[in-house]
Design an enzyme around this catalytic site. Structure first.
Site, short mmCIF file in Angstrom:
data_model
loop_
_atom_site.label_atom_id
_atom_site.label_comp_id
_atom_site.label_asym_id
_atom_site.label_seq_id
_atom_site.Cartn_x
_atom_site.Cartn_y
_atom_site.Cartn_z
N HIS A 257 3.28 6.25 -5.54
CA HIS A 257 2.81 6.52 -6.90
C HIS A 257 1.99 7.82 -6.92
CE1 HIS A 257 0.85 4.52 -10.73
NE2 HIS A 257 1.70 5.47 -11.04
N GLU B 191 0.83 -1.21 0.00
CA GLU B 191 0.00 0.00 0.00
C GLU B 191 0.86 1.25 0.00
OE1 GLU B 191 -2.96 -0.28 -0.76
OE2 GLU B 191 -3.19 -2.42 -0.35
ZN LIG Z 1 -2.70 -2.78 -4.66
#
Ligand SMILES: [Zn+2]
Length: 700
Positions: free
Chosen positions: A501, A495
């Site tokens: 990201h 996560e």
């Molecule tokens: Zn994921």
């Protein structure tokens, strides 16, 4: 998993620039500028009664903005149409981000009620948007002229996405067909919500109460202690209460010596939504499937899967089936050899039975101890949650120079939440990360990454992201801090990869934050690789009492056991992916008997009887509610990408600066602003290959 709030994928959230809608509800915090650090949501002021008025006003304001766009007498330009849409709906996105997020972490009946109302309001609003002929006219004109507009790669993709989404939203349909689509979408939105709500209630409903000491045989102390505390809290004094949330279920299946109780727990988990009661999801799901077929046909697609995959990296159902089938055969062979090993133990122990699915974890644990001498409970003391978090931070510092500073001055939505400011090596502010790691009654199962605000940079106004990482990890008990399992360590890194990201994204338009689901797991899954590297384990795995670094012998054991159970894990996953695909390549609109369809699907794929798909239909929340329909394969698709990409780090150095920088520039910073395959090729120099994955899982 990355959880999407699908409702308004292309609409933005920006800091409120205009003071809109001040006339009414002056104490509603959604109608004010947030004078908080980094304009984070003022959770202390947000009350349940603020959501619906904010939704109503948000929708009204965005409609005015859309009107202004279509009434603009100037000829359509990218700026006066696409940028204007991307800028619209600030209030609506603001309230929706906060509400959706809190409805997943801290829901109750009042929140569920709001969700029902707001979901139908949004469903209508989104339909109005995608069915607006005047808006489509402007977008189509721009799309047709796109070659001559001198657009950047990102602008071109944003425009294309709008055009395709309008067509997929019904823009090319007749008035009558549009009305039909509206009805389908409305009914779907209600069913999908109900499905998810039923699964959540099922998770909380089941209770196994143990009254006799001997029924606890084999269970680790931590599980027994937690079960006792749960029982005490519910008034079952002197007894033990076991529930089917994962941190309770998995140790129970791994260690309980009572085969019958294991079967009860496993079946309770697998049969969620299939108990012929008010929480049953069979009819709901079969209706969802019918509506999806009708929708796909109406829009000109043969199946719902064709409709979904058009926008994915995989493109077609045939590509997905052939991808899954390529990995299926080596995986079945591996799983069968795992069954043999376990059956041997059963026979040696004099158990006169064949291995069943609810025995798998228990005997797998024995194989692990025998063959790899790895007892996962021996690892827990080295995985204190806080140390694992420090570990993932340290990895990011070594790779990209990132800094993480805990902020106590930023408001949280629950006392269990922690807040970190993320900064570049030179101290420049990047964004905010909220972490929320423990199960609560109002929290959805699983783990996910979400946001209160995505990054964007329109017209020179750089908006920094506010990202969340949510999990349901093992809680501290009265005498121990949170000591999490190996699996939970991987999930935390996973996560966190999604969070990076979103945090390191550097795009212009908020719409570019939307990434195809078969690409979005690359940044998350690649982080899991670092978690288990011996060099990295030494950085964070320290004994919670003594501070002693994890001994080399335990690291070797983790390393040796990396092929352990890979047949099972890959096979239960592919089986669930195939089940998902089978449901979504249906071409007729006959309601199905869910259990029978599922059985036929499982028979057709040739699954071995000792393994069930990871989820059965009635609790397969990913494909009913979370937007992974015809997309559950994505994790494995992304696993091919992450194994292949991580090989570059293995070759060039685990913390090689140049490789890390290339990964940041070509993958992390780009969000969904360019074609995923092209981004991948820019990083790797070629298309992804499946070999690294097979090698990594010992399936080759
Ligand atoms: Zn994921």
């Amino acid at each position: 998993m990355k959880k999407y709030f699908h409702l308004l994928p292309l609409f933005i959230l920006m800091i409120t620039i205009n003071d809109q809608a001040q006339s009414q509800n002056t104490d509603n915090p959604f109608f004010k500028n947030w004078e908080t650090p980094f304009q984070t949501p003022p959770f202390n002021e947000i009350k349940t009664e603020h959501y619906l008025p904010a939704y109503e006003e948000g929708i009204r304001l965005q409609n005015l903005e859309f009107e202004a766009i279509v009434n603009n007498q100037d000829k359509p330009t990218f700026e006066n149409t696409i940028t204007a849409i991307e800028k619209s709906g600030q209030l609506l996105v603001k309230v929706n981000k906060v509400f959706s997020s809190l409805n997943s972490t801290d829901t109750d009946d009042a929140m569920q009620k709001i969700a029902e109302t707001s979901t139908s309001m949004l469903s209508k609003h989104i339909d109005d948007f995608y069915l607006s002929e005047k808006l489509f006219e402007r977008i189509k004109k721009l799309y047709d002229e796109r070659e001559s507009l001198n657009l950047t790669i990102e602008q071109n993709r944003v425009l294309e996405n709008y055009y395709i989404d309008f067509v997929r939203g019904g823009a090319n349909l007749s008035a009558e067909e549009k009305e039909q689509l509206r009805k389908i979408n409305y009914e779907l939105s209600q069913l999908v919500l109900k499905f998810g709500d039923n699964v959540r209630k099922e998770n909380n409903k089941f209770e196994l109460i143990i009254k006799q000491n001997e029924d606890l045989a084999g269970l680790p102390d931590a599980s027994i202690q937690a079960a006792k505390e749960k029982a005490d809290a519910k008034g079952y004094t002197g007894q033990w209460l076991f529930t089917i949330d994962k941190p309770t279920l998995i140790p129970f299946l791994q260690y309980s010596e009572n085969r019958q109780l294991r079967e009860i727990m496993y079946k309770a988990y697998m049969n969620r939504g299939n108990n012929n009661d008010e929480l049953d999801n069979k009819n709901i799901f079969s209706r969802i499937v019918v509506l999806r077929v009708e929708k796909a046909n109406l829009l000109g697609y043969k199946t719902y899967s064709d409709f979904i995959l058009q926008k994915k990296m995989a493109k077609t159902p045939e590509n997905v089936y052939s991808f899954l089938n390529d990995i299926w055969n080596p995986t079945v062979l591996k799983a069968k050899s795992e069954v043999e090993e376990m059956q041997k133990i059963i026979d040696t122990e004099g158990g006169k039975f064949n291995l069943e699915p609810w025995d798998w974890w228990y005997y797998a644990e024995k194989v692990k101890k025998e063959k790899y001498a790895l007892d996962e409970e021996m690892l827990r003391p080295y995985f204190q949650l806080e140390n694992v978090i420090d570990g993932v931070f340290a990895v990011s510092t070594k790779l990209w120079g990132l800094q993480f500073v805990e902020r106590k001055d930023i408001q949280v939505y629950n006392p269990e939440v922690k807040v970190f400011e993320v900064k570049e090596a030179d101290g420049k502010h990047i964004g905010i990360l909220y972490t929320d790691y423990f199960p609560r009654a109002g929290k959805t199962n699983g783990a996910w990454c979400g946001d209160f605000r995505p990054q964007s940079n329109m017209n020179g106004i750089y908006i920094t992201p506010l990202i969340t990482n949510v999990g349901n990890f093992s809680k501290p008990t009265s005498d121990k801090p949170a000591l999490i399992s190996l699996d939970e360590v991987r999930t935390l890194f996973h996560e966190f990869g999604h969070a990076l990201h979103s945090l390191l994204q550097n795009v212009t338009y908020p719409g570019s934050a939307s990434v195809p689901s078969d690409f979005v797991e690359l940044p998350s899954q690649i982080m899991e690789n670092w978690a288990m590297q011996p060099e990295v384990l030494k950085m964070y795995a320290k004994h919670y009492k003594t501070g002693e670094i994890i001994p080399k012998e335990l690291i070797d054991k983790i390393d040796n056991s990396r092929f352990f159970n890979q047949g099972f894990e890959t096979l239960e996953y592919i089986a669930a992916s195939l089940l998902d695909m089978d449901w979504h390549v249906i071409t007729d609109t006959q309601e199905k008997d869910v259990v029978q369809f599922e059985r036929e699907s499982i028979t057709k794929m040739g699954l071995i009887p000792q393994i069930w798909p990871r989820y059965l239909t009635t609790n397969f929340i990913h494909i009913a509610t979370w937007g992974y329909e015809s997309g559950y394969y994505s994790y494995l698709w992304s696993a091919v990408l992450d194994s292949d990409a991580f090989e570059s780090f293995m070759e060039n150095g685990l913390f090689d600066k140049a490789t890390a920088e290339s990964f940041r520039q070509n993958i992390l910073s780009k969000g969904g602003s360019e074609d995923p395959m092209e981004l991948y090729i820019k990083f790797k120099g070629r298309k992804p290959m499946v070999d690294a994955l097979l090698k990594k899982r010992g399936l080759n």
